[in-house]
Design a protein around this motif. Structure first.
Motif, PDB file in Angstrom:
ATOM      1  N   LEU A 132       0.828  -1.201   0.000  1.00 11.51           N
ATOM      2  CA  LEU A 132       0.000   0.000   0.000  1.00 11.51           C
ATOM      3  C   LEU A 132       0.862   1.249   0.000  1.00 11.51           C
ATOM      4  N   ALA A 133       1.895   1.263   0.845  1.00 15.17           N
ATOM      5  CA  ALA A 133       2.770   2.432   0.932  1.00 15.17           C
ATOM      6  C   ALA A 133       3.481   2.694  -0.388  1.00 15.17           C
ATOM      7  N   GLY A 134       3.945   1.626  -1.032  1.00 10.19           N
ATOM      8  CA  GLY A 134       4.588   1.784  -2.328  1.00 10.19           C
ATOM      9  C   GLY A 134       3.642   2.389  -3.347  1.00 10.19           C
ATOM     10  N   GLY A 135       2.399   1.900  -3.356  1.00 10.15           N
ATOM     11  CA  GLY A 135       1.412   2.466  -4.263  1.00 10.15           C
ATOM     12  C   GLY A 135       1.151   3.932  -3.985  1.00 10.15           C
ATOM     13  N   LEU A 136       1.110   4.308  -2.708  1.00  6.16           N
ATOM     14  CA  LEU A 136       0.835   5.697  -2.337  1.00  6.16           C
ATOM     15  C   LEU A 136       1.940   6.639  -2.798  1.00  6.16           C
ATOM     16  N   TYR A 137       3.200   6.285  -2.510  1.00  6.41           N
ATOM     17  CA  TYR A 137       4.248   7.247  -2.867  1.00  6.41           C
ATOM     18  C   TYR A 137       4.531   7.254  -4.370  1.00  6.41           C
ATOM     19  N   ILE A 138       4.424   6.104  -5.023  1.00  6.02           N
ATOM     20  CA  ILE A 138       4.572   6.095  -6.477  1.00  6.02           C
ATOM     21  C   ILE A 138       3.410   6.840  -7.123  1.00  6.02           C
ATOM     22  N   GLY A 139       2.209   6.628  -6.591  1.00  2.00           N
ATOM     23  CA  GLY A 139       1.014   7.254  -7.145  1.00  2.00           C
ATOM     24  C   GLY A 139       0.941   8.751  -6.948  1.00  2.00           C
ATOM     25  N   SER A 140       1.778   9.310  -6.083  1.00  4.83           N
ATOM     26  CA  SER A 140       1.805  10.765  -5.931  1.00  4.83           C
ATOM     27  C   SER A 140       2.446  11.438  -7.142  1.00  4.83           C
ATOM     28  N   GLN A 141       3.152  10.672  -7.948  1.00  2.00           N
ATOM     29  CA  GLN A 141       3.771  11.145  -9.193  1.00  2.00           C
ATOM     30  C   GLN A 141       4.725  12.321  -8.956  1.00  2.00           C
ATOM     31  N   LEU A 142       5.554  12.179  -7.918  1.00  5.90           N
ATOM     32  CA  LEU A 142       6.547  13.209  -7.611  1.00  5.90           C
ATOM     33  C   LEU A 142       7.976  12.670  -7.716  1.00  5.90           C
ATOM     34  N   GLY A 143       8.142  11.629  -8.475  1.00  4.48           N
ATOM     35  CA  GLY A 143       9.476  11.086  -8.702  1.00  4.48           C
ATOM     36  C   GLY A 143       9.633   9.704  -8.094  1.00  4.48           C
ATOM     37  N   PRO A 144      10.394   8.820  -8.746  1.00  6.49           N
ATOM     38  CA  PRO A 144      10.594   7.459  -8.235  1.00  6.49           C
ATOM     39  C   PRO A 144      11.548   7.447  -7.049  1.00  6.49           C
ATOM     40  N   GLY A 145      11.508   6.376  -6.286  1.00  6.39           N
ATOM     41  CA  GLY A 145      12.500   6.186  -5.236  1.00  6.39           C
ATOM     42  C   GLY A 145      13.864   5.957  -5.862  1.00  6.39           C
ATOM     43  N   PRO A 146      14.938   6.142  -5.097  1.00  5.50           N
ATOM     44  CA  PRO A 146      16.280   5.992  -5.671  1.00  5.50           C
ATOM     45  C   PRO A 146      16.528   4.607  -6.243  1.00  5.50           C
ATOM     46  N   ARG A 147      16.027   3.574  -5.601  1.00  5.81           N
ATOM     47  CA  ARG A 147      16.252   2.214  -6.079  1.00  5.81           C
ATOM     48  C   ARG A 147      15.412   1.927  -7.318  1.00  5.81           C
ATOM     49  N   ASP A 148      14.178   2.455  -7.364  1.00  4.78           N
ATOM     50  CA  ASP A 148      13.345   2.311  -8.560  1.00  4.78           C
ATOM     51  C   ASP A 148      13.994   3.021  -9.745  1.00  4.78           C
ATOM     52  N   GLY A 149      14.502   4.225  -9.501  1.00  3.52           N
ATOM     53  CA  GLY A 149      15.132   4.990 -10.570  1.00  3.52           C
ATOM     54  C   GLY A 149      16.398   4.329 -11.090  1.00  3.52           C
ATOM     55  N   LEU A 150      17.138   3.668 -10.204  1.00  2.00           N
ATOM     56  CA  LEU A 150      18.320   2.931 -10.638  1.00  2.00           C
ATOM     57  C   LEU A 150      17.920   1.845 -11.628  1.00  2.00           C
ATOM     58  N   MET A 151      16.832   1.152 -11.326  1.00  2.00           N
ATOM     59  CA  MET A 151      16.354   0.091 -12.206  1.00  2.00           C
ATOM     60  C   MET A 151      15.924   0.644 -13.564  1.00  2.00           C
ATOM     61  N   THR A 152      15.060   1.665 -13.554  1.00  2.00           N
ATOM     62  CA  THR A 152      14.540   2.189 -14.812  1.00  2.00           C
ATOM     63  C   THR A 152      15.648   2.853 -15.635  1.00  2.00           C
ATOM     64  N   GLY A 153      16.558   3.566 -14.968  1.00  2.00           N
ATOM     65  CA  GLY A 153      17.650   4.217 -15.680  1.00  2.00           C
ATOM     66  C   GLY A 153      18.592   3.213 -16.322  1.00  2.00           C
ATOM     67  N   PHE A 154      18.925   2.160 -15.585  1.00  2.00           N
ATOM     68  CA  PHE A 154      19.839   1.149 -16.112  1.00  2.00           C
ATOM     69  C   PHE A 154      19.187   0.402 -17.271  1.00  2.00           C
ATOM     70  N   ALA A 155      17.892   0.118 -17.138  1.00  2.00           N
ATOM     71  CA  ALA A 155      17.191  -0.571 -18.220  1.00  2.00           C
ATOM     72  C   ALA A 155      17.155   0.290 -19.478  1.00  2.00           C
ATOM     73  N   ARG A 156      16.928   1.587 -19.304  1.00  2.00           N
ATOM     74  CA  ARG A 156      16.857   2.479 -20.455  1.00  2.00           C
ATOM     75  C   ARG A 156      18.201   2.594 -21.163  1.00  2.00           C
ATOM     76  N   ARG A 157      19.293   2.660 -20.395  1.00  2.00           N
ATOM     77  CA  ARG A 157      20.618   2.831 -20.991  1.00  2.00           C
ATOM     78  C   ARG A 157      21.133   1.548 -21.640  1.00  2.00           C
ATOM     79  N   THR A 158      20.749   0.376 -21.105  1.00  2.00           N
ATOM     80  CA  THR A 158      21.253  -0.889 -21.630  1.00  2.00           C
ATOM     81  C   THR A 158      20.334  -1.515 -22.666  1.00  2.00           C
ATOM     82  N   GLY A 159      19.050  -1.145 -22.629  1.00  2.00           N
ATOM     83  CA  GLY A 159      18.077  -1.784 -23.507  1.00  2.00           C
ATOM     84  C   GLY A 159      17.564  -3.099 -22.973  1.00  2.00           C
TER      85      GLY A 159
END
Length: 227
Positions: A132-159
Motif C-alpha cells: 500500500l505504501a509503495g502504491g501511495l508514494y509512487i502514485g503521488s507522481q513526484l518522482g521514483p524512489g532511488p532504487r526504482d530509478g536505478l532500475m529504470t535508468g539502467f534498463a533504459r541505458r542498456t536496452g
C-alpha cells in the motif's frame, strides 16, 4: 476498474502537474507508512525484503541504526544515477530521508514478540502495508524512489528489460546482504512473491490523476523496491 497511467515527468513538470497539496500529503503519508512497514517486518524476525537484507547486514558492520543505513544507501544509489542521466524529483529526495527516519521512529515504538503467531502476523501485515505504501508514494507522481530509478535508468541505458534488470539488482543486493549477515528467511520469499501483485492492486486505486496531459504514460504498474 479502469487503469490509471503513471506519467514520466521531469522534476519541473512534476511540480506543475496540478493537485500538488494532495500529492505532497500522499507522498509524505506513503513514505512514512513505508518506513513503518519496514519496521514491522524487522520486528517479525522472519526475513526481510532484498534491499532491507542489505541494510540489515550493514548494521552488523557499521555503528549506524537501520534507518540511518537506509538513508546512506539511498544517497549512494542516487550517486549511481549520474552516469544514467537520471534526474531526481522531490519525491526521490524525500524517499531517501523520510523512510529512514520513519523506520527508526517505528522501531523505537514496536516491541519484538517472541511467539511465532504474532511474528507471522507482523510479517504479513508489514508486507501488505509495504504494498500500500509503495502504491501511495509512487502514485503521488513526484518522482521514483532511488532504487526504482536505478532500475529504470539502467534498463533504459542498456536496452535490457525491466524484469531482467530488477531481478539482477535484487539478487545482487540480497546476496551481498546475506554475506554481511543480513536477515534472510521465509519472509524474504513471501515478500518477493507478493509485493508485485500487491503494488499492482493498490497503485491504480491511489494514483493521483494529473490536471495536465501526461508527457508519456507507463503502460502498466511497476512494483517498488524501498525505497
Amino acid at each position: 476498474m479502469a487503469r490509471t497511467h503513471l506519467s514520466f515527468l521531469t522534476p519541473r513538470e512534476q511540480l506543475h502537474a496540478g493537485r500538488l497539496p494532495r500529492r505532497l500529503a500522499q507522498l509524505a503519508f506513503g513514505l512514512s507508512l513505508y518506513g513503518l512497514s519496514m519496521a514491522v517486518m524487522i520486528r517479525s524476525q522472519l526475513g526481510l525484503a532484498p534491499w532491507d537484507v542489505l541494510h540489515s547486514g550493514l548494521t552488523q558492520r557499521l555503528p549506524l541504526t537501520f534507518g540511518q543505513i537506509t538513508i546512506v544507501v539511498g544517497a549512494l544509489v542516487l550517486v549511481l544515477w549520474m552516469p544514467l542521466r537520471q534526474w531526481p524529483g522531490l519525491g526521490t529526495v524525500a524517499n531517501v530521508v523520510v523512510i529512514g527516519l520513519a523506520t527508526d521512529a517505528s522501531l523505537a515504538l514496536i516491541p519484538e514478540p517472541s511467539a511465532l503467531a504474532p511474528r507471522g502476523a507482523l510479517l504479513l501485515g508489514g508486507i501488505v502495508l509495504n504494498g500500500l505504501a509503495g502504491g501511495l508514494y509512487i502514485g503521488s507522481q513526484l518522482g521514483p524512489g532511488p532504487r526504482d530509478g536505478l532500475m529504470t535508468g539502467f534498463a533504459r541505458r542498456t536496452g535490457w528489460s525491466f524484469r531482467l534488470v530488477r531481478t539482477g539488482i535484487e539478487i545482487s543486493v540480497l546476496g551481498i546482504g546475506w554475506l554481511l549477515g543480513g536477515v534472510v528467511g521465509v519472509g524474504t520469499v513471501v515478500y518477493a512473491l507478493s509485493i508485485g501483485p500487491l503494488v499492482h492492486f493498490f497503485l491504480p486505486r491511489v494514483t493521483v490523476a494529473l490536471d495536465q496531459p501526461a508527457v508519456a504514460s507507463e503502460k502498466g504498474s511497476t512494483a517498488s523496491a524501498p525505497a
